[in-house]
Scaffold this motif. Structure first.
Motif, PDB file in Angstrom:
ATOM      1  N   GLY A 169       0.681  -1.271   0.028  1.00  0.00           N
ATOM      2  CA  GLY A 169      -0.134   0.019   0.160  1.00  0.00           C
ATOM      3  C   GLY A 169       0.686   1.105  -0.171  1.00  0.00           C
ATOM      4  N   GLY A 170       2.354   1.154  -0.071  1.00  0.00           N
ATOM      5  CA  GLY A 170       2.872   2.487   0.061  1.00  0.00           C
ATOM      6  C   GLY A 170       4.284   2.457  -0.566  1.00  0.00           C
ATOM      7  N   LYS A 188       4.696   4.464  -3.736  1.00  0.00           N
ATOM      8  CA  LYS A 188       4.470   5.945  -3.465  1.00  0.00           C
ATOM      9  C   LYS A 188       5.557   6.411  -2.807  1.00  0.00           C
ATOM     10  CE  LYS A 188       0.082   5.220  -1.882  1.00  0.00           C
ATOM     11  NZ  LYS A 188      -0.610   4.205  -2.310  1.00  0.00           N
ATOM     12  N   SER A 243      11.444   5.195   1.628  1.00  0.00           N
ATOM     13  CA  SER A 243      10.454   5.816   2.132  1.00  0.00           C
ATOM     14  C   SER A 243      10.880   6.976   2.906  1.00  0.00           C
ATOM     15  CB  SER A 243       9.689   4.811   3.065  1.00  0.00           C
ATOM     16  OG  SER A 243       9.551   3.483   2.464  1.00  0.00           O
ATOM     17  N   TYR A 250       3.477   0.294   8.869  1.00  0.00           N
ATOM     18  CA  TYR A 250       4.192   0.898   9.863  1.00  0.00           C
ATOM     19  C   TYR A 250       3.913   0.352  11.380  1.00  0.00           C
ATOM     20  CZ  TYR A 250       6.563   4.851  12.028  1.00  0.00           C
ATOM     21  OH  TYR A 250       7.475   5.878  12.595  1.00  0.00           O
ATOM     22  N   ASP A 287       2.466  -4.103  -7.889  1.00  0.00           N
ATOM     23  CA  ASP A 287       1.992  -2.744  -7.865  1.00  0.00           C
ATOM     24  C   ASP A 287       1.890  -2.386  -9.246  1.00  0.00           C
ATOM     25  OD1 ASP A 287       1.559  -3.001  -5.347  1.00  0.00           O
ATOM     26  OD2 ASP A 287       3.114  -1.362  -5.078  1.00  0.00           O
ATOM     27  N   ALA A 309       2.863   2.610   4.471  1.00  0.00           N
ATOM     28  CA  ALA A 309       1.631   2.881   4.810  1.00  0.00           C
ATOM     29  C   ALA A 309       1.479   2.738   6.527  1.00  0.00           C
ATOM     30  CB  ALA A 309       0.639   2.024   4.109  1.00  0.00           C
ATOM     31  N   GLU A 311       6.296   5.697   0.543  1.00  0.00           N
ATOM     32  CA  GLU A 311       6.176   5.787   2.016  1.00  0.00           C
ATOM     33  C   GLU A 311       5.801   4.336   2.409  1.00  0.00           C
ATOM     34  OE1 GLU A 311       3.226   8.875   2.638  1.00  0.00           O
ATOM     35  OE2 GLU A 311       1.872   7.891   1.223  1.00  0.00           O
TER      36      GLU A 311
END
Length: 315
Positions: free
Chosen positions: A48-49, A52, A93, A60, A173, A56, A54
Motif C-alpha cells: 500500500g505504499g 508511492k 520511504s 508501519y 503494484d 503505509a 512511503e
C-alpha cells in the motif's frame, strides 16, 4: 571459561518479511555458532505504499508490533548484542527514518538502513554458508519485496553485483492491479518487456561472465522449494540448500498463471501471504532462466542475516 557466552540477535527487516536469528557464539574458536532461535514474520512493509515512496500506516504499525515481539524473544534469550538491518522499503520511504527512531525509542534496537550493494554482499556471504559454490561462477539471485539482488560469484570471489528496485511488491503494484484473478497474458508480456529493459546491465554481465547455474535465496525461492515438496515449512525446518527441479518450477509457474487467487492460496506448500507476489516473482525467475539459458536451480535457505553472522564471526 567465560561466564556469559556471547549471544547475538540478527534482525533482517525486509520489505515483505522480518527475520530474527539468535545464536550463541562458541567459546572454542572454530566451532559453528549454536542456533537458539530462527523465526520470521510476514510484515508486508511495502504494502500500500512502497510504489508511492512511503510506508503505509497499517504496515508501519505491523513493523513496530513485530519488532516489539522480536525484542521479547531477545530478552528471553539473554542476548548480549543485537544487529538489525533494513533494506529496500526503508531505503526509499520518506517515513523510513521516523520508523527507525520509533523502533529505537520503543525497544532500544538501533536499525541500520543498508544500501543495495552492501545488501548484495551480505546475501552472497549468507548463500555461501548454505551452498558450496566451488570454483565455477553462479548467478545468485535474491527476490525481495522491494528490491532484487543479482550477484555473479563463486565460493571465493564476487565478480559482479547489482541491486535492482524490482522486488515482488513493486512488480505487483506495477503489473497486476487489482489483484483478484488470473494474470492476463498482456500483463505477463508487459512485465517481461519491462524486465528486458531494466535488467540490461545484468544481461551484459551474464554475457561476460557466463554463470553455470542459478542460486536463489529468500521468500519466493523458499516458497518454490516448499511447493516442490507440497508442504509449508518453518524457517527452522528448511535445509540450508534445496535442489529445485526445473520441471517443478515450470509446473508451479503454469499453475500460478492459470489459477485465481483462492486457488493459488490452496496450492500445497503455498505461504498465503505470497500467493500474489509469487506470480510476478516467478515470471522474473523464469525470465532469468530462459534469457540466460540456465537449467539448474538451487535454493538457499540462508541469505542476508546469515551473511551478517558470517561477517561478525570473521570480524
Amino acid at each position: 571459561m567465560h561466564p556469559h557466552p556471547r549471544r547475538l540477535a540478527l534482525i533482517d527487516m525486509g520489505t515483505n518479511t522480518f527475520h530474527l536469528l539468535i545464536v550463541e557464539l562458541p567459546t572454542t574458536p572454530g566451532q559453528p555458532p549454536h542456533e537458539l532461535l530462527r523465526t520470521k514474520a510476514g510484515v508486508r512493509l511495502g504494502e500500500g505504499g512502497i510504489s508511492k515512496g512511503e510506508i503505509a500506516p497499517a504496515a508501519y504499525s505491523r513493523a513496530l508490533h513485530t519488532i516489539n515481539g522480536f525484542k521479547e524473544e531477545i530478552d528471553l534469550h539473554s542476548v548480549t548484542e543485537v544487529k538489525a538491518t533494513a533494506t529496500s522499503a526503508m531505503r526509499v520511504s520518506k517515513n523510513g527514518p521516523q520508523l527507525v527512531r520509533d523502533i529505537f525509542e520503543q525497544t532500544g534496537i538501533q536499525v541500520e538502513v543498508i544500501a543495495g550493494a552492501r545488501e548484495a554482499e551480505l546475501i552472497c556471504a549468507g548463500i555461501r554458508r548454505a551452498v558450496d559454490l566451488g570454483p565455477e561462477l553462479h548467478l545468485l539471485m535474491d527476490v525481495g519485496g522491494g528490491s532484487t539482488e543479482f550477484i555473479i560469484a563463486n565460493q571465493t570471489t564476487i565478480f559482479w553485483k547489482q541491486s535492482f528496485e524490482i522486488g515482488a511488491q513493486r512488480l505487483l503494484d506495477k503489473f497486476f492491479t487489482p489483484f483478484d484473478g488470473i494474470m492476463p497474458a498482456a500483463s505477463v508480456a508487459a512485465e517481461r518487456e519491462y524486465l528486458a529493459g531494466v535488467l540490461a546491465p545484468l544481461t551484459a554481465a551474464v554475457a561476460e561472465f557466463r554463470p553455470v547455474s542459478l542460486v536463489g535465496a529468500s521468500g519466493s525461492f523458499d516458497t518454490l522449494a516448499d511447493m516442490q515438496l507440497g508442504v509449508v515449512r518453518t524457517e527452522a525446518e528448511q535445509p540450508p540448500v534445496t535442489e529445485l527441479a526445473l520441471a517443478s518450477f515450470q509446473s508451479t509457474l503454469r499453475h500460478l498463471l492459470s489459477l485465481k487467487h483462492e486457488q493459488r492460496v490452496a496450492l500445497p506448500g503455498m505461504f498465503p501471504m505470497r500467493a500474489d507476489m509469487l506470480v510476478v516473482a516467478s515470471i522474473l525467475i523464469d525470465y532469468v532462466l530462459t534469457t540466460y539459458g540456465l537449467t539448474r536451480i538451487q535454493t538457499s535457505a540462508y541469505a542476508l542475516k546469515e551473511g551478517l553472522l558470517a561477517e561478525l564471526l570473521l570480524g
